[in-house]
Motif scaffolding. Structure first.
Motif, PDB file in Angstrom:
ATOM      1  N   LYS A   1       0.885  -0.974   0.145  1.00 27.72           N
ATOM      2  CA  LYS A   1       0.092  -0.005   0.010  1.00 27.72           C
ATOM      3  C   LYS A   1       0.910   1.182   0.140  1.00 27.72           C
ATOM      4  N   THR A   2       2.111   1.151   0.729  1.00 24.02           N
ATOM      5  CA  THR A   2       2.874   2.497   0.821  1.00 24.02           C
ATOM      6  C   THR A   2       3.525   2.676  -0.545  1.00 24.02           C
ATOM      7  N   ALA A   3       4.099   1.432  -1.095  1.00 20.92           N
ATOM      8  CA  ALA A   3       4.402   1.402  -2.322  1.00 20.92           C
ATOM      9  C   ALA A   3       3.801   1.935  -3.406  1.00 20.92           C
ATOM     10  N   LEU A   4       2.447   1.865  -3.330  1.00 27.36           N
ATOM     11  CA  LEU A   4       1.263   2.185  -4.356  1.00 27.36           C
ATOM     12  C   LEU A   4       1.318   3.716  -4.333  1.00 27.36           C
ATOM     13  N   ARG A   5       1.162   4.240  -3.183  1.00 30.97           N
ATOM     14  CA  ARG A   5       1.145   5.668  -2.863  1.00 30.97           C
ATOM     15  C   ARG A   5       2.600   6.511  -3.166  1.00 30.97           C
ATOM     16  N   MET A   6       3.666   5.759  -3.090  1.00 34.40           N
ATOM     17  CA  MET A   6       4.812   6.299  -3.515  1.00 34.40           C
ATOM     18  C   MET A   6       4.879   6.323  -5.062  1.00 34.40           C
ATOM     19  N   VAL A   7       4.619   5.432  -5.728  1.00 32.98           N
ATOM     20  CA  VAL A   7       4.484   5.593  -7.482  1.00 32.98           C
ATOM     21  C   VAL A   7       3.665   6.704  -7.809  1.00 32.98           C
ATOM     22  N   LYS A   8       2.202   6.568  -7.019  1.00 34.51           N
ATOM     23  CA  LYS A   8       1.344   7.580  -7.629  1.00 34.51           C
ATOM     24  C   LYS A   8       2.088   9.341  -7.277  1.00 34.51           C
ATOM     25  N   ALA A   9       2.729   9.054  -5.907  1.00 36.47           N
ATOM     26  CA  ALA A   9       3.214  10.638  -5.767  1.00 36.47           C
ATOM     27  C   ALA A   9       4.491  11.070  -6.608  1.00 36.47           C
ATOM     28  N   GLN A  10       4.916  10.300  -7.079  1.00 40.78           N
ATOM     29  CA  GLN A  10       6.167  10.345  -7.787  1.00 40.78           C
ATOM     30  C   GLN A  10       6.050   9.495  -9.247  1.00 40.78           C
ATOM     31  N   PRO A  11       5.245   9.850 -10.245  1.00 33.55           N
ATOM     32  CA  PRO A  11       5.128   9.018 -11.430  1.00 33.55           C
ATOM     33  C   PRO A  11       6.235   8.948 -12.203  1.00 33.55           C
ATOM     34  N   ASP A  12       7.521   9.609 -12.017  1.00 30.86           N
ATOM     35  CA  ASP A  12       8.719   9.592 -12.892  1.00 30.86           C
ATOM     36  C   ASP A  12       9.310   8.338 -12.061  1.00 30.86           C
TER      37      ASP A  12
END
Length: 350
Positions: free
Chosen positions: A251-262
C-alpha cells in the motif's frame, strides 16, 4: 518467493474461473512453480514424499502426470515452461532459499522425533528440493504424453509472459505475480492446485478455483502503468531484491509511485544500502528479460509405451492406474483436439 502484491489487487480485478472456462485456450505454465507444488502437496502423512523402490522421489511425476491429464480433459492446451540459468542478480535469493530448506530439513527431523506429524509434514514441504534429474524426468514424461515444453534461457515466468504477449498462448500460469511485472497480458493462478485443499496448520479444507488477472484491467483499477507496477514490486521485494525496502509494504509502495510517477527518478531516490544490486538494473530486467523465440508448440498423440516405461517399469507406479490414466489422456486428445498431429495453427484459430 515471487513478488507479493496481493494486498493491493482490487477484488474486482480478480476473476474466479472454472476449468471449463479455459477450454480451448493455450496456457503457458511455470514448470518449476508447478513441480514444487506437486513436491510439497503429494506426500505421506509424516511429510515423506512418494518414492519408488530405489528411493527416488516420484511426487513431481505423479502430480505432473495426473494433473496435466485433468487439465487436458477440460480442453486446456497446456505447455510447460522451464527455468534456465538464473541471472546473477538472483543469487542472494537462491542462497536464501537454500538456507530456508536446510533449516526446514533439520526441523523436520526434530518433529519426527517428537511424533509431531503435522509439523513434520509442514517442514518437509518447506524442505522440498527440485533436482536436475527430476527436471529431466519431467521433460521426458511430457514428451511421452505429447505435451510441449519450452526451455527458457533464464526466468520461466518471463518466457511465459513473452509467449502470452506474442499471442502464442492465451495466458501465463503461476502462483506468483511476477508474470504481470514481466508483462503477461493475463495471469492464471491456482491452475495446478485447483480442488479441495487443506489450510496450513488447520484441520479445514477449502475449494480452490483458478483465478484470472488481466494486466490492463489491473493497471486501470490501480491507476498506474506497468512500469510503476514493476517499481512497486521492487519496493516490496522481488526474487532479485528479496528484502525490498525496509518499512515499505504494497500500500505504501502504491502511494509512492502515484506521488512520484517518474519511475526512474523514484528509483534513483531509493537508499542504495537496501539493495543487493542497483534498483535500476532490476527494473530493466523486468522490462527486458532474456527470452527466446526458439520453440515449437506442437501437441502429439501420447506414446503409451513410453509413458508406461517411465512410470511403471522405472518408477513403480500402479500399472492399472497408469493404464486407465493413459486411456483418459487419449480420449481427451480425441475429444478436444480432433486429430493425431496438432500444430500451432490449430490451437490459435480464433
Amino acid at each position: 518467493m515471487g513478488v507479493n502484491i496481493r494486498e493491493i489487487i482490487p477484488p474486482n480485478a480478480i476473476q474466479t474461473l472454472s476449468l471449463d472456462a479455459l477450454r480451448g485456450k493455450a496456457v503457458a505454465i511455470d514448470a518449476y512453480n508447478a513441480l514444487y507444488q506437486f513436491l510439497a502437496a503429494i506426500r505421506q502423512p509424516d511429510g515423506t514424499p512418494l518414492m519408488d523402490s530405489r528411493g527416488r522421489i516420484t511426487s513431481h511425476l505423479s502430480g505432473l502426470f495426473y494433473r496435466t491429464i485433468n487439465l487436458i480433459e477440460h480442453g486446456i492446451k497446456v505447455v510447460y515452461v522451464f527455468d534456465g540459468k538464473p541471472p546473477e542478480i538472483k543469487s542472494i535469493e537462491i542462497e536464501r532459499r537454500k538456507k530456508v530448506k536446510s533449516e526446514a530439513a533439520k526441523k523436520y527431523e526434530e518433529a519426527i522425533k517428537k511424533g509431531d506429524l503435522e509439523a513434520a509434514r509442514r517442514y518437509a514441504q518447506m524442505a522440498s528440493r527440485l533436482t536436475e534429474d527430476m527436471v529431466k524426468e519431467a521433460k521426458r514424461l511430457l514428451d511421452a504424453m505429447g505435451v510441449p515444453w519450452v526451455q527458457a534461457p533464464a526466468d520461466g515466468e518471463a518466457q511465459a509472459a513473452y509467449m502470452a504477449r506474442k499471442g502464442d498462448v492465451w495466458a501465463a500460469a503461476s502462483q506468483d505475480y511476477d508474470a504481470l511485472l514481466f508483462g503477461a497480458p493475463r495471469l492464471v493462478r491456482n491452475l495446478t492446485i485447483t480442488g479441495r485443499r487443506k489450510l496450513p496448520k488447520k484441520d479445514v479444507y477449502v475449494e480452490i478455483k483458478p483465478e484470472l488477472i488481466e494486466l490492463d484491467k489491473l493497471l486501470k483499477a490501480l491507476g498506474i502503468t506497468r512500469e510503476q507496477l514493476i517499481v512497486i514490486g521492487i519496493l516490496v521485494g522481488t526474487d532479485y531484491n528479496p528484502d525490498g525496502v525496509r518499512g515499505i509494504g504494497p500500500k505504501t509502495a502504491l502511494r509512492m509511485v502515484k506521488a512520484q510517477p517518474d519511475v526512474r527518478k523514484l528509483l534513483r531516490s531509493l537508499p542504495r544500502n537496501e539493495f543487493p544490486t542497483e534498483p535500476e538494473k532490476i527494473f530493466e530486467y523486468f522490462l527486458n528479460p532474456p527470452v527466446t523465440d526458439e520453440y515449437k508448440l506442437e501437441w502429439r498423440e501420447p506414446d503409451e509405451k513410453m509413458i508406461y516405461e517411465i512410470l511403471v517399469v522405472e518408477h513403480d507406479f500402479s500399472p492399472e492406474r497408469v493404464k486407465n490414466a493413459i486411456q483418459r489422456l487419449k480420449k481427451a486428445y480425441r475429444e478436444h483436439f480432433k486429430t493425431k498431429q496438432l500444430g500451432l495453427d490449430m490451437w490459435f484459430k480464433r
